[in-house]
Design an enzyme around this catalytic site. Sequence first.
Site, PDB file in Angstrom:
ATOM      1  N   CYS A 117       0.871  -1.185   0.000  1.00 60.48           N
ATOM      2  CA  CYS A 117       0.000   0.000   0.000  1.00 60.48           C
ATOM      3  C   CYS A 117       0.898   1.222   0.000  1.00 60.48           C
ATOM      4  O   CYS A 117       2.089   1.133   0.300  1.00 60.48           O
ATOM      5  CB  CYS A 117      -0.921   0.009   1.214  1.00 60.48           C
ATOM      6  SG  CYS A 117      -2.281   1.204   1.028  1.00 60.48           S
ATOM      7  N   CYS A 119      -0.034   4.268   1.607  1.00 63.10           N
ATOM      8  CA  CYS A 119      -0.403   5.296   2.594  1.00 63.10           C
ATOM      9  C   CYS A 119       0.702   5.583   3.613  1.00 63.10           C
ATOM     10  O   CYS A 119       0.774   6.681   4.152  1.00 63.10           O
ATOM     11  CB  CYS A 119      -1.707   4.950   3.301  1.00 63.10           C
ATOM     12  SG  CYS A 119      -1.697   3.377   4.151  1.00 63.10           S
ATOM     13  N   CYS A 127      -3.858   6.383   0.050  1.00 59.01           N
ATOM     14  CA  CYS A 127      -3.335   5.103  -0.445  1.00 59.01           C
ATOM     15  C   CYS A 127      -3.011   5.118  -1.937  1.00 59.01           C
ATOM     16  O   CYS A 127      -2.997   4.071  -2.586  1.00 59.01           O
ATOM     17  CB  CYS A 127      -4.332   3.991  -0.129  1.00 59.01           C
ATOM     18  SG  CYS A 127      -4.670   3.847   1.643  1.00 59.01           S
ATOM     19  N   LYS A 199     -12.278  -4.744   2.531  1.00 57.46           N
ATOM     20  CA  LYS A 199     -11.687  -3.920   3.583  1.00 57.46           C
ATOM     21  C   LYS A 199     -12.578  -2.703   3.791  1.00 57.46           C
ATOM     22  O   LYS A 199     -12.842  -1.958   2.851  1.00 57.46           O
ATOM     23  CB  LYS A 199     -10.278  -3.492   3.182  1.00 57.46           C
ATOM     24  CG  LYS A 199      -9.640  -2.534   4.183  1.00 57.46           C
ATOM     25  CD  LYS A 199      -8.184  -2.283   3.866  1.00 57.46           C
ATOM     26  CE  LYS A 199      -7.602  -1.224   4.791  1.00 57.46           C
ATOM     27  NZ  LYS A 199      -6.182  -0.972   4.511  1.00 57.46           N
ATOM     28  N   ARG A 209      -2.735   3.423  12.672  1.00 59.33           N
ATOM     29  CA  ARG A 209      -2.294   4.624  11.954  1.00 59.33           C
ATOM     30  C   ARG A 209      -1.264   5.387  12.770  1.00 59.33           C
ATOM     31  O   ARG A 209      -0.368   6.017  12.212  1.00 59.33           O
ATOM     32  CB  ARG A 209      -3.499   5.468  11.555  1.00 59.33           C
ATOM     33  CG  ARG A 209      -4.326   4.750  10.482  1.00 59.33           C
ATOM     34  CD  ARG A 209      -5.555   5.514  10.046  1.00 59.33           C
ATOM     35  NE  ARG A 209      -6.334   4.713   9.093  1.00 59.33           N
ATOM     36  CZ  ARG A 209      -7.524   5.047   8.632  1.00 59.33           C
ATOM     37  NH1 ARG A 209      -8.077   6.187   9.017  1.00 59.33           N
ATOM     38  NH2 ARG A 209      -8.156   4.263   7.787  1.00 59.33           N
ATOM     39  N   GLU A 237     -17.227  -7.110  -4.468  1.00 57.62           N
ATOM     40  CA  GLU A 237     -15.804  -6.776  -4.290  1.00 57.62           C
ATOM     41  C   GLU A 237     -14.948  -8.031  -4.316  1.00 57.62           C
ATOM     42  O   GLU A 237     -13.922  -8.097  -4.995  1.00 57.62           O
ATOM     43  CB  GLU A 237     -15.599  -6.095  -2.930  1.00 57.62           C
ATOM     44  CG  GLU A 237     -15.505  -4.590  -2.944  1.00 57.62           C
ATOM     45  CD  GLU A 237     -14.236  -4.072  -3.597  1.00 57.62           C
ATOM     46  OE1 GLU A 237     -13.333  -4.877  -3.922  1.00 57.62           O
ATOM     47  OE2 GLU A 237     -14.149  -2.867  -3.806  1.00 57.62           O
ATOM     48  N   LYS A 252     -11.545  -7.488   6.528  1.00 57.56           N
ATOM     49  CA  LYS A 252     -10.921  -6.626   7.530  1.00 57.56           C
ATOM     50  C   LYS A 252     -11.821  -5.445   7.848  1.00 57.56           C
ATOM     51  O   LYS A 252     -12.327  -4.825   6.907  1.00 57.56           O
ATOM     52  CB  LYS A 252      -9.590  -6.133   6.961  1.00 57.56           C
ATOM     53  CG  LYS A 252      -8.850  -5.179   7.861  1.00 57.56           C
ATOM     54  CD  LYS A 252      -7.630  -4.664   7.159  1.00 57.56           C
ATOM     55  CE  LYS A 252      -7.028  -3.584   8.018  1.00 57.56           C
ATOM     56  NZ  LYS A 252      -6.016  -2.848   7.357  1.00 57.56           N
ATOM     57  N   SER A 278      -5.931  -3.395  14.758  1.00 60.65           N
ATOM     58  CA  SER A 278      -5.326  -2.715  15.904  1.00 60.65           C
ATOM     59  C   SER A 278      -6.357  -2.288  16.951  1.00 60.65           C
ATOM     60  O   SER A 278      -6.129  -2.436  18.145  1.00 60.65           O
ATOM     61  CB  SER A 278      -4.532  -1.504  15.414  1.00 60.65           C
ATOM     62  OG  SER A 278      -5.352  -0.628  14.668  1.00 60.65           O
ATOM     63  N   TYR A 317      -2.466  -9.081  16.280  1.00 62.37           N
ATOM     64  CA  TYR A 317      -1.430  -8.606  17.210  1.00 62.37           C
ATOM     65  C   TYR A 317      -1.364  -9.502  18.450  1.00 62.37           C
ATOM     66  O   TYR A 317      -0.461  -9.362  19.255  1.00 62.37           O
ATOM     67  CB  TYR A 317      -1.708  -7.141  17.585  1.00 62.37           C
ATOM     68  CG  TYR A 317      -1.795  -6.283  16.340  1.00 62.37           C
ATOM     69  CD1 TYR A 317      -0.641  -5.849  15.697  1.00 62.37           C
ATOM     70  CD2 TYR A 317      -3.028  -5.968  15.766  1.00 62.37           C
ATOM     71  CE1 TYR A 317      -0.714  -5.117  14.523  1.00 62.37           C
ATOM     72  CE2 TYR A 317      -3.115  -5.243  14.595  1.00 62.37           C
ATOM     73  CZ  TYR A 317      -1.952  -4.817  13.974  1.00 62.37           C
ATOM     74  OH  TYR A 317      -2.028  -4.116  12.804  1.00 62.37           O
TER      75      TYR A 317
HETATM   76  C1  PBG Z   1      -2.718   0.224   5.015  1.00 61.87           C
HETATM   77  C2  PBG Z   1      -3.228  -0.596   6.134  1.00 61.87           C
HETATM   78  C3  PBG Z   1      -4.008  -0.204   7.237  1.00 61.87           C
HETATM   79  C4  PBG Z   1      -4.131  -1.342   8.057  1.00 61.87           C
HETATM   80  C5  PBG Z   1      -3.466  -2.367   7.425  1.00 61.87           C
HETATM   81  N1  PBG Z   1      -2.943  -1.903   6.214  1.00 61.87           N
HETATM   82  C6  PBG Z   1      -4.525   1.116   7.645  1.00 61.87           C
HETATM   83  C7  PBG Z   1      -5.609   1.774   6.916  1.00 61.87           C
HETATM   84  O1  PBG Z   1      -6.179   1.273   5.959  1.00 61.87           O
HETATM   85  O2  PBG Z   1      -5.867   2.898   7.316  1.00 61.87           O
HETATM   86  C8  PBG Z   1      -4.840  -1.389   9.385  1.00 61.87           C
HETATM   87  C9  PBG Z   1      -4.403  -2.460  10.300  1.00 61.87           C
HETATM   88  C10 PBG Z   1      -4.847  -2.336  11.706  1.00 61.87           C
HETATM   89  O3  PBG Z   1      -5.609  -1.445  12.104  1.00 61.87           O
HETATM   90  O4  PBG Z   1      -4.425  -3.190  12.455  1.00 61.87           O
HETATM   91  N2  PBG Z   1      -3.620   0.589   4.051  1.00 61.87           N
END
Ligand code: PBG
Length: 326
Positions: A117, A119, A127, A199, A209, A237, A252, A278, A317
């Site tokens: 990605c 970002c 992104c 996602k 983030r 999707e 996700k 997270s 995690y």
């Molecule tokens: C990158 C990405 C993100 C996460 C995984 N890959 C952040 C987002 O999309 O803002 C989030 C993972 C997490 O919160 O554990 N695009």
Amino acid sequence: MDMSRRPRRLRRDGVRPLVRETDLAASDLIAPVFVDATTDERVPIETMPGHERVPVEEAVARVEEIRETGVEAVILFGVPESKDPEGSRAWAEDGVVQEATRRITAETDAYVVTDVCLCEYTDHGHCGVLEADAESDPRLTVRNDETLELLGRTAASHARAGADMVAPSGMMDGMVGAIRESLDGDGFTDVPIMSYAAKYESAFYGPFRDAADGAPAFGDRRHYQMDPANAREARREVDLDVEQGADVLMVKPALPYLDVVRQVREDHDHPVAAYNVSGEYAMLHAAAEKGWLNLEAVAYESLLSIKRAGADLILTYFAEDVADRL
Ligand code: PBG
């Protein structure tokens, strides 16, 4: 009342394990690792207790710690030394993820997945490549088709560094096909793609983030990540990613979207992954810290439930802590 039916018969200790429908194993888990080019020391991530950003020099040691718990797979996220509008450090041969991947694959037997990605690499935190007026016009964000080429480049650079699998997370239309083409063109026909297929634009990514320094500088990601209200759309999707050659289908976040996990499980024979994100991790830790929940128990129950819903593998995690006790 007919008392001949007694479900409790199968809840006695000797028989409970025999009739258990779902199992959790260390081999189901992928542990996220943050590699940070801006530090030469490990930096604890405040919102994700027990996790840290590690410098490239510590990447191998970090992965060895994870492998000691029985978890053999990691997913790498990078914090680059510098950012620019295109995110060019994402596909740099000497980029932070590329360097870490090279070392980890040379020195350990870990299975290395890389997050693909932009970002974390763009100075605006989105992104992909921005539309000209994105900053002033909230209706505009990322240019889809121009971003595809950059994602293809990034994935190929990860494969050249030794990545075993790539995981595009940017939610650009056509990203799986573009990455497949780029990998195949470079001879990496055997590197699978785990697509972040459904996602959602979720508030549960907050702690990540902070960890990966990837929050958008303005606006949000609603123009490319999915609306949390939509499950039927997830079908479309995910079908698109299957058509483009995705090998593993990810949903996700995990816990608030178990209906989607189940739906993908039922619709496809592909392996299904779920990302226990997270915020899902942080909220259990916060409650446990207050003495309101038993961390060990709720972590285990969360992962077991994600598997019960239909996931084959879980990015989490909690990987090390839970694997250690299995
Ligand atoms: C990158 C990405 C993100 C996460 C995984 N890959 C952040 C987002 O999309 O803002 C989030 C993972 C997490 O919160 O554990 N695009």
